[in-house]
Design a protein around this motif. Structure first.
Motif, PDB file in Angstrom:
ATOM      1  N   ILE A  59       0.773  -1.238  -0.085  1.00  0.00           N
ATOM      2  CA  ILE A  59      -0.082  -0.050   0.110  1.00  0.00           C
ATOM      3  C   ILE A  59       0.824   1.244   0.265  1.00  0.00           C
ATOM      4  CG2 ILE A  59      -1.790   1.333   1.435  1.00  0.00           C
ATOM      5  CD1 ILE A  59      -2.708  -1.022   2.407  1.00  0.00           C
ATOM      6  N   GLU A  60       0.570   2.030  -1.008  1.00  0.00           N
ATOM      7  CA  GLU A  60       1.441   3.406  -0.850  1.00  0.00           C
ATOM      8  C   GLU A  60       0.607   4.453  -0.532  1.00  0.00           C
ATOM      9  OE1 GLU A  60       4.481   4.345  -3.011  1.00  0.00           O
ATOM     10  OE2 GLU A  60       5.263   2.167  -3.340  1.00  0.00           O
ATOM     11  N   GLU A  61       0.649   4.900   0.561  1.00  0.00           N
ATOM     12  CA  GLU A  61      -0.373   6.016   1.041  1.00  0.00           C
ATOM     13  C   GLU A  61       0.074   7.337   1.107  1.00  0.00           C
ATOM     14  OE1 GLU A  61      -1.127   5.435   5.098  1.00  0.00           O
ATOM     15  OE2 GLU A  61      -1.896   3.313   5.038  1.00  0.00           O
ATOM     16  N   PRO A  62      -0.510   8.247   0.473  1.00  0.00           N
ATOM     17  CA  PRO A  62      -0.189   9.578   0.017  1.00  0.00           C
ATOM     18  C   PRO A  62       0.140  10.360   1.794  1.00  0.00           C
ATOM     19  CG  PRO A  62      -2.611   9.522  -0.006  1.00  0.00           C
ATOM     20  CD  PRO A  62      -1.978   8.089   0.284  1.00  0.00           C
ATOM     21  N   ASP A  64       0.265  13.065   4.472  1.00  0.00           N
ATOM     22  CA  ASP A  64      -0.737  13.785   4.931  1.00  0.00           C
ATOM     23  C   ASP A  64       0.030  15.277   5.154  1.00  0.00           C
ATOM     24  OD1 ASP A  64      -2.913  15.127   6.138  1.00  0.00           O
ATOM     25  OD2 ASP A  64      -3.007  13.748   7.853  1.00  0.00           O
ATOM     26  N   ALA A  65      -0.475  16.292   4.424  1.00  0.00           N
ATOM     27  CA  ALA A  65       0.487  17.402   4.673  1.00  0.00           C
ATOM     28  C   ALA A  65       0.204  18.185   6.113  1.00  0.00           C
ATOM     29  CB  ALA A  65      -0.133  18.473   3.558  1.00  0.00           C
ATOM     30  N   ARG A  66      -1.220  17.997   6.563  1.00  0.00           N
ATOM     31  CA  ARG A  66      -1.469  18.448   7.891  1.00  0.00           C
ATOM     32  C   ARG A  66      -0.560  17.889   9.168  1.00  0.00           C
ATOM     33  NH1 ARG A  66      -5.704  16.980  11.506  1.00  0.00           N
ATOM     34  NH2 ARG A  66      -5.691  18.274  13.086  1.00  0.00           N
ATOM     35  N   PHE A  67      -0.378  16.436   8.961  1.00  0.00           N
ATOM     36  CA  PHE A  67       0.464  15.624   9.845  1.00  0.00           C
ATOM     37  C   PHE A  67       1.885  16.296  10.026  1.00  0.00           C
ATOM     38  CE2 PHE A  67       3.019  11.779  11.031  1.00  0.00           C
ATOM     39  CZ  PHE A  67       2.585  11.585  12.466  1.00  0.00           C
ATOM     40  N   LEU A  68       2.324  16.364   8.441  1.00  0.00           N
ATOM     41  CA  LEU A  68       3.835  16.660   8.295  1.00  0.00           C
ATOM     42  C   LEU A  68       4.135  17.931   8.949  1.00  0.00           C
ATOM     43  CD1 LEU A  68       4.459  15.239   4.797  1.00  0.00           C
ATOM     44  CD2 LEU A  68       5.435  14.353   6.951  1.00  0.00           C
ATOM     45  N   ASN A  69       3.296  19.056   8.853  1.00  0.00           N
ATOM     46  CA  ASN A  69       3.531  20.132   9.313  1.00  0.00           C
ATOM     47  C   ASN A  69       3.454  20.166  10.829  1.00  0.00           C
ATOM     48  OD1 ASN A  69       3.578  21.440   6.876  1.00  0.00           O
ATOM     49  ND2 ASN A  69       1.477  22.117   6.898  1.00  0.00           N
ATOM     50  N   LEU A  70       2.441  19.363  11.451  1.00  0.00           N
ATOM     51  CA  LEU A  70       2.613  19.376  12.935  1.00  0.00           C
ATOM     52  C   LEU A  70       3.926  18.474  13.276  1.00  0.00           C
ATOM     53  CD1 LEU A  70       0.588  19.217  15.223  1.00  0.00           C
ATOM     54  CD2 LEU A  70       0.272  17.100  15.039  1.00  0.00           C
ATOM     55  N   ILE A  71       4.375  17.818  12.795  1.00  0.00           N
ATOM     56  CA  ILE A  71       5.625  16.980  12.950  1.00  0.00           C
ATOM     57  C   ILE A  71       6.640  17.957  12.982  1.00  0.00           C
ATOM     58  CG2 ILE A  71       7.462  15.129  12.449  1.00  0.00           C
ATOM     59  CD1 ILE A  71       4.989  14.169  14.064  1.00  0.00           C
ATOM     60  N   HIS A  72       6.912  18.786  11.889  1.00  0.00           N
ATOM     61  CA  HIS A  72       8.007  19.713  11.688  1.00  0.00           C
ATOM     62  C   HIS A  72       7.932  21.140  12.687  1.00  0.00           C
ATOM     63  CE1 HIS A  72       9.514  17.727   8.012  1.00  0.00           C
ATOM     64  NE2 HIS A  72       8.588  17.939   7.549  1.00  0.00           N
ATOM     65  N   HIS A  73       6.653  21.268  13.119  1.00  0.00           N
ATOM     66  CA  HIS A  73       6.477  22.374  14.053  1.00  0.00           C
ATOM     67  C   HIS A  73       6.745  21.855  15.365  1.00  0.00           C
ATOM     68  CE1 HIS A  73       4.630  25.962  15.819  1.00  0.00           C
ATOM     69  NE2 HIS A  73       4.111  25.030  16.712  1.00  0.00           N
TER      70      HIS A  73
END
Length: 120
Positions: A59-62, A64-73
């Motif tokens: 499975i190749e999941e796209p 999640d931009a919101r989750f990535l922003n949360l991790i980077h923040h």
């Protein structure tokens, strides 16, 4: 049991010392200090490969931009995350910008290292 131990004499200290010395000598003879470590070639390594037909490995999941922003923040420094210090210990060193601009031509506030014959 009590009759057997009553007939025994206490161990002779000279004999006990001789046995102990012999044991220590044999242990030191066969004991070696290892300073180089590596993979044991005699131990089998079991590699587990992925199953080619399993659905959860393919499975190749796209992203999640919101989750990535949360991790980077969350990984940012506190000065970039918050506008003011959140704890009293953060107050120390919160303002890192210098109060006076460093002018390297002004000899009153700038003391560079000088190279002389003594310091060479």
């Amino acid at each position: 049991m009590a009759a057997r131990s009553a007939g025994k004499q206490p161990p002779d200290p000279v004999r006990q010392n001789r046995l102990l010395c012999e044991r220590v000598r044999k242990e030191l003879q066969y004991q070696g200090l290892h300073t180089q470590y590596g993979v044991n070639p005699l131990r089998r390594v079991h590699t587990i490969t992925k199953k080619p037909m399993s659905w959860h490995d393919n499975i190749e999941e796209p992203a999640d931009a919101r989750f990535l922003n949360l991790i980077h923040h969350a990984a940012l420094e506190p000065t970039k995350k918050y506008s003011e210090p959140q704890t009293e210990s953060q107050e120390i060193g919160w303002n890192t910008t210098p109060l006076v601009h460093v002018d390297r031509t002004d000899c009153r506030l700038y003391f560079p290292r000088h190279r002389t014959e003594i310091t060479k």
